[in-house]
Scaffold this active site. Structure first.
Site, PDB file in Angstrom:
ATOM      1  N   PHE A 139       0.853  -1.259   0.049  1.00 57.70           N
ATOM      2  CA  PHE A 139      -0.064  -0.011  -0.339  1.00 57.70           C
ATOM      3  C   PHE A 139       0.846   1.077   0.039  1.00 57.70           C
ATOM      4  O   PHE A 139       1.885   1.257   0.855  1.00 57.70           O
ATOM      5  CB  PHE A 139      -0.896  -0.011   1.125  1.00 57.70           C
ATOM      6  CG  PHE A 139      -1.867   0.757   1.268  1.00 57.70           C
ATOM      7  CD1 PHE A 139      -3.296   0.525   0.727  1.00 57.70           C
ATOM      8  CD2 PHE A 139      -1.844   2.229   1.933  1.00 57.70           C
ATOM      9  CE1 PHE A 139      -4.488   1.698   0.795  1.00 57.70           C
ATOM     10  CE2 PHE A 139      -2.987   3.064   1.869  1.00 57.70           C
ATOM     11  CZ  PHE A 139      -4.190   2.611   1.254  1.00 57.70           C
ATOM     12  N   ASP A 216       1.535  -5.817   7.669  1.00 63.62           N
ATOM     13  CA  ASP A 216       0.318  -5.015   7.885  1.00 63.62           C
ATOM     14  C   ASP A 216      -1.036  -5.747   7.594  1.00 63.62           C
ATOM     15  O   ASP A 216      -1.030  -6.582   6.749  1.00 63.62           O
ATOM     16  CB  ASP A 216       0.624  -3.922   6.743  1.00 63.62           C
ATOM     17  CG  ASP A 216      -0.613  -3.091   6.690  1.00 63.62           C
ATOM     18  OD1 ASP A 216      -1.801  -3.039   6.883  1.00 63.62           O
ATOM     19  OD2 ASP A 216      -0.245  -1.758   6.050  1.00 63.62           O
ATOM     20  N   TYR A 241     -11.156   0.640  10.579  1.00 62.23           N
ATOM     21  CA  TYR A 241     -12.411   0.974   9.581  1.00 62.23           C
ATOM     22  C   TYR A 241     -12.904   0.060   8.628  1.00 62.23           C
ATOM     23  O   TYR A 241     -13.760   0.515   7.903  1.00 62.23           O
ATOM     24  CB  TYR A 241     -12.294   2.344   9.326  1.00 62.23           C
ATOM     25  CG  TYR A 241     -10.770   2.650   8.531  1.00 62.23           C
ATOM     26  CD1 TYR A 241     -10.781   2.583   7.224  1.00 62.23           C
ATOM     27  CD2 TYR A 241      -9.978   3.356   9.073  1.00 62.23           C
ATOM     28  CE1 TYR A 241      -9.762   2.679   6.556  1.00 62.23           C
ATOM     29  CE2 TYR A 241      -8.705   3.720   8.598  1.00 62.23           C
ATOM     30  CZ  TYR A 241      -8.575   3.210   7.175  1.00 62.23           C
ATOM     31  OH  TYR A 241      -7.514   3.788   6.280  1.00 62.23           O
ATOM     32  N   LYS A 242     -11.878  -0.788   8.303  1.00 58.58           N
ATOM     33  CA  LYS A 242     -12.353  -1.639   7.082  1.00 58.58           C
ATOM     34  C   LYS A 242     -13.079  -3.038   7.823  1.00 58.58           C
ATOM     35  O   LYS A 242     -14.357  -2.826   8.006  1.00 58.58           O
ATOM     36  CB  LYS A 242     -10.978  -2.231   6.617  1.00 58.58           C
ATOM     37  CG  LYS A 242     -10.242  -0.956   6.015  1.00 58.58           C
ATOM     38  CD  LYS A 242      -8.836  -1.322   5.357  1.00 58.58           C
ATOM     39  CE  LYS A 242      -8.318  -0.056   4.580  1.00 58.58           C
ATOM     40  NZ  LYS A 242      -6.913  -0.244   4.322  1.00 58.58           N
ATOM     41  N   ARG A 390     -12.601  -3.186  -7.429  1.00 58.43           N
ATOM     42  CA  ARG A 390     -12.360  -4.127  -6.217  1.00 58.43           C
ATOM     43  C   ARG A 390     -13.934  -4.279  -5.713  1.00 58.43           C
ATOM     44  O   ARG A 390     -14.430  -3.596  -5.588  1.00 58.43           O
ATOM     45  CB  ARG A 390     -11.610  -3.471  -5.213  1.00 58.43           C
ATOM     46  CG  ARG A 390      -9.958  -3.355  -5.334  1.00 58.43           C
ATOM     47  CD  ARG A 390      -9.250  -3.168  -4.147  1.00 58.43           C
ATOM     48  NE  ARG A 390      -9.790  -1.990  -3.404  1.00 58.43           N
ATOM     49  CZ  ARG A 390      -9.307  -1.354  -2.256  1.00 58.43           C
ATOM     50  NH1 ARG A 390      -8.160  -2.169  -1.652  1.00 58.43           N
ATOM     51  NH2 ARG A 390      -9.869  -0.754  -1.562  1.00 58.43           N
TER      52      ARG A 390
HETATM   53  C1  LIG Z   1      -6.040   1.024   4.173  1.00 59.82           C
HETATM   54  C2  LIG Z   1      -4.728   0.678   4.296  1.00 59.82           C
HETATM   55  C3  LIG Z   1      -3.826   1.758   5.144  1.00 59.82           C
HETATM   56  C4  LIG Z   1      -4.115   2.884   5.474  1.00 59.82           C
HETATM   57  O1  LIG Z   1      -3.478   3.622   6.402  1.00 59.82           O
HETATM   58  P1  LIG Z   1      -4.250   4.987   7.264  1.00 59.82           P
HETATM   59  O2  LIG Z   1      -3.075   5.508   7.966  1.00 59.82           O
HETATM   60  O3  LIG Z   1      -5.237   4.247   7.936  1.00 59.82           O
HETATM   61  O4  LIG Z   1      -4.705   5.891   6.221  1.00 59.82           O
HETATM   62  C5  LIG Z   1      -2.492   1.154   5.199  1.00 59.82           C
HETATM   63  N1  LIG Z   1      -1.842   0.065   4.663  1.00 59.82           N
HETATM   64  C6  LIG Z   1      -2.750  -0.690   4.156  1.00 59.82           C
HETATM   65  C7  LIG Z   1      -2.197  -1.966   3.482  1.00 59.82           C
HETATM   66  C8  LIG Z   1      -4.118  -0.540   3.923  1.00 59.82           C
HETATM   67  O5  LIG Z   1      -4.919  -1.463   3.301  1.00 59.82           O
END
Ligand SMILES: *Cc1c(COP(=O)(O)O)cnc(C)c1O
Length: 421
Positions: A139, A216, A241-242, A390
């Site tokens: 990401f 992660d 939040y996911k 997605r």
């Molecule tokens: C959604 C996501 C993030 C988001 O990070 P935030 O700090 O909450 O914006 C980071 N890493 C991965 C792999 C994600 O899917």
């Protein structure tokens, strides 16, 4: 662990709608869909991997909080309960979805900031090593944080380049780790392809080279089984939040293996992670245990909704959640093959359910245009560049009928799209 569909109802005959209805009737978790706040105009919510739906319990809890807790208790609330929330909610996340014993999980800042703190802590704990392994498919925020830290600390990033439709393999990691590796940072489920990494084996490969591992878990926590303690993972971070339905911007969790905590310090030395926050003393000393990874005042309101989703996940059980996730993504792929592949759509996710998280990505040049039309008609997947849709399937809130309605709407939109013919 990965449910074997065996005599899979997805292979049965009938129209897509009839098959979806059959699967919904046979779904042992179907009743959980009633636990979520309905959305008037959305007929297929296929983005639970970006923002989970609110539970009905959370809608009530958030409203009550303003009057009964914040309004009634005022500053006393901190002593009575709020101060402890980052660790009590952390322990619940650990027990419910991470396979983590108490005292190792905290809820704190955004995933981005927790990544920064844990990567810095790991580098400082390995002063004789200067390399961090990461992959090009990770990401953006993970890659950006690592690039910043590499520049700040004079570390070297060793980049892995997995297949775009797949993800990092143990062999790739084995090929790059060595005596210079301080840390391996990977996503358990790849945010684009949905590839589910072999975290257990990769962790061992990294440890054999003397490196630490940070997973992660943004796209895994709450959707696929995670066994941080059993796998011997050192560090982890992930969104709430996911698939944990904490609401937009709810704070992330971090995990630090108990045996490492005393040897690690983090770079954002705030009072809430200090040994005596209310002494107002002259100098920082880290708190004992995992509290040392906190920095400032915790986001109490942001920690409310995730507690209700944790209740539901605990009740359903993560293995049942995973089994439904496998059935949902399998059904989505069946329909994509049948209805969309003939229109030039390409599957960009692993077909092996054992290597697949809870979302499926499909590619087509017209999808950026198509997405606008889908959203306008209440079919809500998301778009990832250059051309991926997605379909994120959150097991407790997504029905098979939503998947079918979504895929058929994509087909209709593609057929109507002048450029796609
Ligand atoms: C959604 C996501 C993030 C988001 O990070 P935030 O700090 O909450 O914006 C980071 N890493 C991965 C792999 C994600 O899917």
């Amino acid at each position: 662990m990965t449910s074997s569909p065996g005599a899979s109802p997805t292979t049965s005959t009938g129209s897509p709608a009839e098959r979806a209805a059959t699967l919904d009737r046979a779904d042992p978790l179907a009743r959980f869909r009633e636990e979520f706040v309905p959305s008037e105009d959305v007929v297929a919510y296929l983005d639970g991997n970006s923002l989970g739906r609110p539970t009905r319990a959370s809608a009530e809890r958030l409203a009550r909080f303003a009057t009964e807790h914040w309004g009634a208790r005022l500053i006393r609330g901190w002593d009575e309960s709020w101060y402890g929330l980052p660790l009590t909610v952390g322990d619940r996340i650990g027990a419910t979805v991470l396979g983590a014993a108490p005292g190792q999980t905290f809820v704190g800042d955004s995933t981005t900031v927790i990544l920064y703190k844990l990567v810095r802590a790991a580098l400082d704990a390995r002063p004789d090593r200067t390399e961090i392994v990461v992959d090009t498919g990770n990401f953006p925020t993970d890659r950006f944080v690592l690039q910043g830290i590499a520049a700040e600390r004079g570390a070297t990033l060793r980049w892995l380049s997995p297949e775009p439709d797949a993800g990092v393999t143990p062999a790739q990691v084995a090929g790059v780790v060595g005596p210079g590796t301080a840390l391996v940072v990977l996503s358990h489920v790849a945010y684009r392809s949905g590839h589910l990494a072999d975290a257990d084996v990769i962790t061992r490969v990294a440890h054999d080279a003397g490196a630490l591992v940070l997973w992660d878990l943004c796209h895994s926590a709450g959707a696929v089984p995670v066994e941080l303690d059993a796998w011997g993972v050192d560090l982890a971070a992930g969104c709430t939040y996911k698939y944990l339905n904490g609401g937009p911007g709810s704070p992330a969790f971090g995990y630090v293996r108990a045996g490492l905590q005393a040897t690690m310090t983090q770079p954002i030395q705030g009072w809430m992670g200090s040994d005596a926050p209310f002494e107002m003393g002259p100098a920082y000393a880290p708190h004992e245990g995992v509290r040392r990874f906190l920095s400032g005042t915790p986001a109490v309101v942001g920690m409310l909704a995730m507690q209700d989703m944790l209740d539901l996940l605990a009740e359903a059980g993560i293995d049942a959640v995973r089994a439904k996730s496998v059935r949902l993504t399998g059904f989505a792929l069946d329909l994509v093959d049948e209805l969309l592949v003939p229109l030039g759509v390409r599957v960009a996710s692993p077909r092996d359910p054992a290597r697949r998280g809870s979302h499926v990505t499909i590619d087509h040049a017209a999808f950026e245009q198509v997405l606008r039309r889908l959203w306008a008609q209440g079919v809500v997947p998301d778009f990832r560049r250059p051309d991926g849709l997605r379909l994120g399937l959150s097991p407790l809130s997504t029905s098979f009928t939503e998947v079918q309605v979504g895929v058929e709407a994509i087909r209709t939109a593609l057929l109507d799209e002048p450029a796609s013919a």
